[in-house]
Design an enzyme around this catalytic site. Structure first.
Site, short mmCIF file in Angstrom:
data_model
loop_
_atom_site.label_atom_id
_atom_site.label_comp_id
_atom_site.label_asym_id
_atom_site.label_seq_id
_atom_site.Cartn_x
_atom_site.Cartn_y
_atom_site.Cartn_z
NE ARG A 44 -2.75 1.22 3.49
CZ ARG A 44 -3.63 0.93 4.44
NH1 ARG A 44 -4.82 0.42 4.15
NH2 ARG A 44 -3.31 1.11 5.71
CB SER A 113 -12.40 -2.12 2.24
OG SER A 113 -11.02 -2.32 2.22
CE LYS A 142 -8.72 1.98 4.91
NZ LYS A 142 -9.01 2.32 3.51
#
Length: 212
Positions: A44, A113, A142
């Site tokens: 990521r 997700s 997040k």
């Protein structure tokens, strides 16, 4: 090693995040996580140019090999294809699963997700191979997302469908709670790739996941 996901027995999913590795080489972090027991590695990097992400992804593919772990790229089916990853993980705001499938073909893994029971139910029909459920706890990875808590993990555990992996703020201090709520698969970012001893941190979490 792709059979791991179809057999539903993977346990530790480690996300190697450019911002969380504290300046260390991403391929090195991936190798150390695998040595500690990671079954799935995700790359990521939301800040680098696509060309740099491809370069890092190719180095990670080489480090991981074809038989040590499943290699997933975050967000981009195109980059997943370019680096010969085993699949892609999509967010709710990313390309639909059907679009990613048209790029990657049938042989690749697509994760999605989810942040609610409704999204998890929709994912069942989307063609995804597994779902992420979270963020279970508040996490700086997040920002802007409310924690969904352990109750959602319990609810999704009752649905006999896609394999799910719990994610979000999970570390050694709370993983037992997550397992008790019904999660047999856990994804972590900072708890492993942000640790001084990446291999040791992965091993501690994997041991907890395999003792149940």
């Amino acid at each position: 090693y792709l059979e791991v996901l179809t057999l539903r027995d993977f346990r530790l999913y480690v996300i190697i995040d450019k911002k969380a590795v504290k300046g260390r080489d991403l391929a090195y972090a991936a190798k150390e996580a695998i040595a500690g027991g990671a079954d799935v590695i995700q790359l990521r990097d939301k800040e680098s140019d696509p060309a740099d992400v491809v370069e890092a992804g190719r180095a990670m593919r080489k480090a991981i090999g074809k038989d040590k772990a499943v290699f997933i790229v975050n967000d981009s089916p195109d980059i997943a294809l370019a680096v010969d990853a085993d699949g892609v993980h999509l967010g709710q705001e990313d390309m639909p699963v059907i679009g990613a499938r048209s790029i990657l073909g049938r042989g690749k893994i697509i994760g999605l997700s989810t942040h609610s029971l409704e999204q998890a139910a929709a994912a069942q029909n989307s063609g995804a191979d597994y779902i992420g459920v979270g963020p279970v706890f508040l996490t700086p990875t997040k920002p802007g997302y409310k924690a969904v808590g352990l109750d959602l993990v319990k609810e999704i555990n009752k649905i006999r469908g896609l394999p799910f992996v719990a994610i979000g703020g999970i570390d050694e201090s709370n993983i037992d709670e997550v397992i008790s709520a019904g999660a047999s698969r856990v994804a972590v970012v900072r708890a492993v790739c942000g640790a001084e001893d990446i291999r040791g941190a992965a091993k501690k979490l994997k041991d907890k996941l395999t003792k149940r």
